[in-house]
Design a protein around this motif. Structure first.
Motif, PDB file in Angstrom:
ATOM      1  N   UNK A 133       1.245  -1.267   0.373  1.00  0.00           N
ATOM      2  CA  UNK A 133       0.224   0.607  -0.161  1.00  0.00           C
ATOM      3  C   UNK A 133       0.781   1.194  -0.175  1.00  0.00           C
ATOM      4  N   UNK A 134       2.497   1.631  -0.363  1.00  0.00           N
ATOM      5  CA  UNK A 134       3.120   2.486   0.102  1.00  0.00           C
ATOM      6  C   UNK A 134       3.366   2.507   1.052  1.00  0.00           C
ATOM      7  N   UNK A 135       3.179   3.626   1.444  1.00  0.00           N
ATOM      8  CA  UNK A 135       3.882   4.896   2.164  1.00  0.00           C
ATOM      9  C   UNK A 135       3.446   6.226   2.502  1.00  0.00           C
ATOM     10  N   UNK A 136       3.551   6.854   3.587  1.00  0.00           N
ATOM     11  CA  UNK A 136       3.087   8.494   3.685  1.00  0.00           C
ATOM     12  C   UNK A 136       4.708   9.154   4.162  1.00  0.00           C
ATOM     13  N   UNK A 137       4.520  10.252   3.593  1.00  0.00           N
ATOM     14  CA  UNK A 137       5.890  11.507   4.010  1.00  0.00           C
ATOM     15  C   UNK A 137       5.335  12.758   3.894  1.00  0.00           C
ATOM     16  N   UNK A 138       4.972  13.348   5.986  1.00  0.00           N
ATOM     17  CA  UNK A 138       4.249  14.269   5.620  1.00  0.00           C
ATOM     18  C   UNK A 138       4.971  15.575   5.970  1.00  0.00           C
ATOM     19  N   UNK A 172      -7.448  12.779   5.502  1.00  0.00           N
ATOM     20  CA  UNK A 172      -7.618  11.381   6.438  1.00  0.00           C
ATOM     21  C   UNK A 172      -6.164  11.474   7.479  1.00  0.00           C
ATOM     22  N   UNK A 173      -4.626  11.496   7.200  1.00  0.00           N
ATOM     23  CA  UNK A 173      -3.832  11.706   7.904  1.00  0.00           C
ATOM     24  C   UNK A 173      -4.351  12.808   9.279  1.00  0.00           C
ATOM     25  N   UNK A 184       2.126  16.312   2.130  1.00  0.00           N
ATOM     26  CA  UNK A 184       2.457  15.514   2.033  1.00  0.00           C
ATOM     27  C   UNK A 184       2.708  14.822   0.619  1.00  0.00           C
ATOM     28  N   UNK A 185       3.336  13.924   0.128  1.00  0.00           N
ATOM     29  CA  UNK A 185       3.584  12.920  -0.516  1.00  0.00           C
ATOM     30  C   UNK A 185       2.983  11.603  -0.139  1.00  0.00           C
ATOM     31  N   UNK A 186       2.782  10.283  -1.207  1.00  0.00           N
ATOM     32  CA  UNK A 186       2.282   9.411  -1.203  1.00  0.00           C
ATOM     33  C   UNK A 186       3.134   9.054  -2.344  1.00  0.00           C
ATOM     34  N   UNK A 187       3.900   7.289  -1.055  1.00  0.00           N
ATOM     35  CA  UNK A 187       4.791   6.611  -2.405  1.00  0.00           C
ATOM     36  C   UNK A 187       4.147   5.680  -2.606  1.00  0.00           C
ATOM     37  N   UNK A 188       4.153   5.138  -4.450  1.00  0.00           N
ATOM     38  CA  UNK A 188       3.383   3.678  -4.336  1.00  0.00           C
ATOM     39  C   UNK A 188       4.291   2.613  -5.077  1.00  0.00           C
ATOM     40  N   UNK A 189       3.884   2.212  -4.205  1.00  0.00           N
ATOM     41  CA  UNK A 189       5.446   0.727  -5.484  1.00  0.00           C
ATOM     42  C   UNK A 189       5.666  -0.065  -3.975  1.00  0.00           C
ATOM     43  N   UNK A 290       2.628   2.833   6.754  1.00  0.00           N
ATOM     44  CA  UNK A 290       3.778   4.022   7.316  1.00  0.00           C
ATOM     45  C   UNK A 290       3.324   5.534   7.525  1.00  0.00           C
ATOM     46  N   UNK A 291       3.996   6.063   8.027  1.00  0.00           N
ATOM     47  CA  UNK A 291       3.774   7.650   8.219  1.00  0.00           C
ATOM     48  C   UNK A 291       5.113   7.614   8.382  1.00  0.00           C
ATOM     49  N   UNK A 292       6.096   8.840   7.706  1.00  0.00           N
ATOM     50  CA  UNK A 292       7.399   8.915   8.799  1.00  0.00           C
ATOM     51  C   UNK A 292       7.060  10.922   8.566  1.00  0.00           C
TER      52      UNK A 292
END
Length: 426
Positions: A133-138, A172-173, A184-189, A290-292
């Motif tokens: 499901x990728x991860x998130x950076x904020x 949502x975050x 923020x960024x959503x990382x995919x893959x 995961x959220x960074x």
């Protein structure tokens, strides 16, 4: 064919299981000294980490990332003898040509990380170990968001892809936090292991179910006898095998040096705190990946009913006492962000095995014809465990790896290796 695998972390287990599936008679020797980096990591399959941390960018930014200034980077100066020489090699590895060489090597190794984990999880009977499901950076300020987006936009992230968190996704975050992110960024893959502890238990159980043997013992030395490596255990025994696979994390350096190899590995220690997820308080974590939190150099991951917050890059001896200030800062971050983590929390510290150029050592020893090594995976041990297991199995069978292993040859650290490499390139 009989094989002894030294090391019961995720890399050693992946190697042992893959070798056993290939038909080898495998004995896994696990020191069992307590929860390792394989257990305490953030569960993140970091295919975006193509650029080695050995870089001029990382070197220049080190002062701003120092722990006393609020960053995640720290040095235990009482242990300088354990990391001082390593630091000199690290500076050399940050040279632009070395960085470019390392980036190409890591990119090739990371390209198959997710597919390899799919295969490993399926082989262990638990495909649900891997979540894709990728991860998130904020970021928490507009200035840091602008700077962070620019940095990631300029970085080589391999097969990962990014997109801005906007509208509903950002809300949502924000709904999970007391501090609303500014961007923020959503990382995919990229991916996540559903629970590192569960993954370790699953791999061990699958290995044993296939007829593999696990022995709890400490390897005191690797001895050279007639051009072959022999394992010496703390109980005086020396189990014989056709081949030996060394995947013992930080301890691999000592064992390889006993054979005459130069193995400048260091303990790069990380910390985490973990507590039960609080539900029904208006900020339940839900099923976020995961959220960074980049401003705090912290990653937060949900494992079942528990939430884990992890951080820090601390250079010290592996067995030096933990620094309670690291845990205290994590507790403060959790409180400031309003993360839904119960007040009753566990604390952990463990050592990542790191070589100066931030590339793992994977290959066949030139000093012991029966020895394959696979260690030094730094922050990417979990990420690259499945890929490494497949490479080791290919080497054990006399075949070729799917990637060029020359950049991961341990002899790159041997005296004169850099000079010889320049002569060959010329």
């Amino acid at each position: 064919m009989s094989i002894v695998v030294v090391g019961g972390g995720v890399v050693g287990l992946a190697c042992a299981l893959d070798l056993r599936r290939a038909g080898a008679d495998v004995l896994l020797i696990d020191e069992g000294a307590g929860p390792s980096a394989s257990w305490g990591n953030a569960g993140h399959i970091a295919i975006e980490q193509v650029e080695p941390i050995a870089s001029m960018k990382a070197l220049r930014s080190a002062p701003t990332r120092w722990f006393p200034r609020g960053g995640a980077l720290d040095f235990r100066f009482a242990d300088i003898l354990s990391w001082g020489g390593w630091a000199g090699r690290y500076v050399q590895a940050c040279a632009p040509d070395a960085f470019d060489h390392g980036k190409a090597a890591l990119g090739a190794l990371l390209a198959d990380a997710i597919p390899a984990w799919r295969r490993l999880a399926a082989a262990a009977g638990r495909p649900d170990l891997l979540s894709e499901r990728g991860h998130i950076v904020v970021w928490e300020s507009l200035a840091s968001a602008e700077k962070g987006r620019a940095a990631w936009g300029a970085a080589d992230i391999g097969q990962a892809r990014t997109r801005d968190l906007r509208g509903v996704e950002l809300l949502e975050v924000a709904s999970r936090l007391a501090v609303a992110p500014a961007g923020g960024l959503r990382f995919e893959n990229s991916g996540q292991i559903s629970d590192p502890g569960l993954a370790l238990r699953t791999l061990r159980d699958a290995f044993v179910a296939l007829g593999g043997t696990i022995r709890s013992a400490r390897v005191t030395a690797l001895r050279l006898e007639g051009g072959r490596a022999v394992v010496a255990l703390d109980d005086g025994e020396a189990p014989r095998a056709d081949q030996i696979v060394l995947a013992a994390g930080v301890g691999s350096g000592r064992l390889m040096r006993g054979l005459g190899h130069v193995a400048p590995i260091v303990a790069e220690r990380g910390y985490h705190i973990e507590g039960e997820v609080l539900e029904g308080d208006g900020r339940a974590w839900g099923d976020l990946p995961p959220v960074v939190f980049e401003d705090r150099s912290m990653i937060v991951t949900r494992f079942g009913d528990r939430l884990r917050a992890a951080s820090f890059v601390e250079f010290a001896r592996q067995d030096s006492p933990a620094d309670p200030r690291k845990w205290a800062r994590l507790h403060r971050h959790v409180g400031a962000l309003g993360l839904p983590m119960a007040a009753s929390r566990s604390q952990w510290m463990g050592a990542r095995p790191t070589l100066p150029d931030y590339l793992p050592a994977i290959g066949v020893s030139r000093r012991a014809s029966n020895l394959i090594y696979a260690f030094g995976h730094q922050h990417l041990g979990l990420t690259l465990a499945a890929t490494t297991g497949e490479i080791v199995t290919a080497l054990a069978g006399g075949g070729a790896a799917a990637v060029d292993l020359a950049p991961f040859d341990l002899d790159r650290f041997a005296p004169g290796a850099a000079r010889r490499a320049k002569e060959i390139a010329a």
